[in-house]
Design an enzyme around this catalytic site. Structure first.
Site, short mmCIF file in Angstrom:
data_model
loop_
_atom_site.label_atom_id
_atom_site.label_comp_id
_atom_site.label_asym_id
_atom_site.label_seq_id
_atom_site.Cartn_x
_atom_site.Cartn_y
_atom_site.Cartn_z
N ASP A 120 0.82 -1.21 0.00
CA ASP A 120 0.00 0.00 0.00
C ASP A 120 0.86 1.26 0.00
OD1 ASP A 120 0.72 -0.72 2.74
OD2 ASP A 120 -0.56 0.94 3.36
N GLU A 180 0.23 -1.04 5.62
CA GLU A 180 1.29 -0.63 6.54
C GLU A 180 1.12 0.82 6.95
OE1 GLU A 180 5.29 1.18 7.51
OE2 GLU A 180 3.88 1.65 5.91
#
Length: 484
Positions: free
Chosen positions: A78, A145
């Site tokens: 991400d 994350e």
């Protein structure tokens, strides 16, 4: 496609460009996760895609490396997806528009996602090259994350054979990170919606912007302006001088990114317009003086939006809201007494919203001392409780402790000195890394975090160095082929 064609290392940048075509902001990772799973299946590699969409891909050792210890390659899929206010794009559906300026790659009008797209590109290039010599590779690519390390928290790593980990989530070449701070998110709510009422008058839009922003772990020590905090200061100034109502306020896009622009809408009497204009102009001049070196582009503006009626906070509840926001701590709270220049404890007011009388403030809290982290969380909770609000703590993650005996670190330092004729810097970092969570799941984990040069991550000015990406790739390939 093809903007990065023929830029070396070609395979790395080809995959980086593929990734850029797939929207993959935090919380929007289904497509990128499926892409990674398809990549593995098409090459006959063992792949695990869990319920959270984390990905594990395993490639067996090359011939002659069967007896070498397995190596874990790790990053996250991400990105912090932000765009310039004037740039029309839906980052949940539209691809990034990559461009090259000399040695740097950027995305037009948006963040680049080099953090951590380059780790994914490195990993795919390794997995897709059967000419490389390497031990068993266990590639772990986590989700979300950037919003609390949720993927690392949920992933099952019990099937892994390796205990040596290369985390490719660092942004400064030549620095090996071997420990990091722990952290948490704290979301605060002050609900004054019952007292929100219609107010007639003149509507104004107030903006604080022009700030550099940045990563709240990597750049909090630079003490750049936080637009949410600066707006709270301005609103308190205005509310203390002129009868007004606060209709809305909106600033920041992620708790771990220092916000660059915050906008509020207020209602006041027509006869107070000149005083409001003067107060904002005075505040603008104050900010230009205070932040002349740290944020020279800072500005504060007010603009007429028309006459009408709007629901807003007024009177004592307005004072309660602005005093609460003004009193919240933000920025560096303590420096380490053990590591020179290392921030020990900090927090960042990354997201601020006022709408319908509901005030929300979202923070990223970090510390390399667990008790200090908890004390800061307790302070924010106490201040919120005094104002009549409540808090929710999420995404609490541990720090990554320094390992005194590290064969992996020693091996990496020796190779770096051999290749470049100088020693790398071995450091701790205030920003959070997934290594702390992964260390709790991998027995006797021996890890190092490193990566190529990136600049202004989590902002629309984010760039990735081409030459640094090449050097780190060369180093990574040599590291994998070097036997113990």
């Amino acid at each position: 496609m093809g903007v990065l064609k023929e830029i070396k290392p070609e395979k790395v940048f080809a995959y980086f460009e593929h990734i850029a075509q797939i929207p993959h902001g935090s919380g929007n990772v289904e497509a990128i996760s499926d892409y990674l799973a398809d990549f593995a299946r098409q090459r006959g590699l063992q792949c695990i895609q869990d319920e959270s969409r984390n990905i594990i891909i395993i490639k067996e050792a090359a011939s002659g490396y069967e007896q070498e210890p397995a190596l874990i390659i790790q990053g996250h899929m991400d990105m912090v997806a932000v765009h310039k206010p004037e740039y029309p794009v839906d980052m949940t559906r539209e691809p990034l528009k990559l461009a090259v300026d000399g040695d740097r790659i950027y995305a037009e009008g948006t963040s680049l996602g080099g953090d951590d797209g380059i780790a994914v590109a490195y990993a795919l290039a390794l997995l897709d090259d059967d000419t490389l010599r390497h031990p068993r590779l266990e590639v772990v690519i986590t989700v979300d994350e950037e919003v609390g390390m949720d993927g690392a928290r949920s992933i099952d790593l019990s099937m892994l054979q390796g205990h040596r980990l290369l985390n490719l989530d660092s942004e400064e070449e030549g620095i090996f990170l071997t420990s990091c701070a722990g952290g948490a998110r704290i979301n605060c709510l002050l609900d004054l919606s019952e007292s929100c009422q219609d107010r007639d008058g003149t509507v104004f839009e107030v903006t604080v912007g022009g700030l550099q922003g940045g990563h709240s772990g990597a750049e909090i020590h630079k003490e750049r302006g936080n637009s949410n905090l600066l707006m709270a200061r301005l609103l308190r100034k205005l509310a203390g001088s002129v009868p007004m109502g606060l209709c809305s306020c909106d600033g920041g896009l992620a708790d771990n990114a220092i916000p660059r622009v915050t906008t509020a809408r207020i209602v006041a009497a027509e006869e107070d317009e000149k005083q409001l204009m003067a107060l904002v102009a005075e505040y603008h001049a104050t900010l230009k003086r205070e932040l002349a070196s740290k944020d020279p582009g800072v500005f504060a503006t007010i603009s007429f939006q028309g006459k009408g009626s709007a629901k807003c906070l007024t009177g004592s509840d307005l004072q309660r809201a602005v005093n609460y926001l003004y009193s919240l701590p933000c920025g560096v709270q303590a420096m380490s007494a053990d590591v020179q220049g290392l921030v020990e404890t900090s927090l960042n007011l990354g997201i601020l919203k006022v709408e319908g009388g509901r005030v929300t403030a979202e923070f990223s809290v970090r510390s390399c001392v667990d008790s200090s982290k908890q004390a800061l969380l307790d302070k924010v909770q106490a201040l919120t409780a005094l104002a009549g609000g409540r808090c929710e703590i999420t995404g609490d993650y541990p720090g990554w402790a320094y390992r005194v005996d590290s064969p992996l670190r020693n091996k990496m330092i020796a190779l770096y000195e051999e290749m470049y004729g100088r020693a790398p810097r071995v450091e701790a970092i205030h920003a959070g890394l997934e290594c702390g969570i992964l260390a709790s799941k991998i027995p006797e984990m021996d890890g190092v975090s490193f990566g190529p040069n990136m600049y202004d991550i989590h902002t629309t000015e984010e760039t990735l160095s081409i030459s640094s990406t090449q050097r780190v790739w060369d180093y990574l390939v040599r590291l994998l082929e070097r036997k113990d």
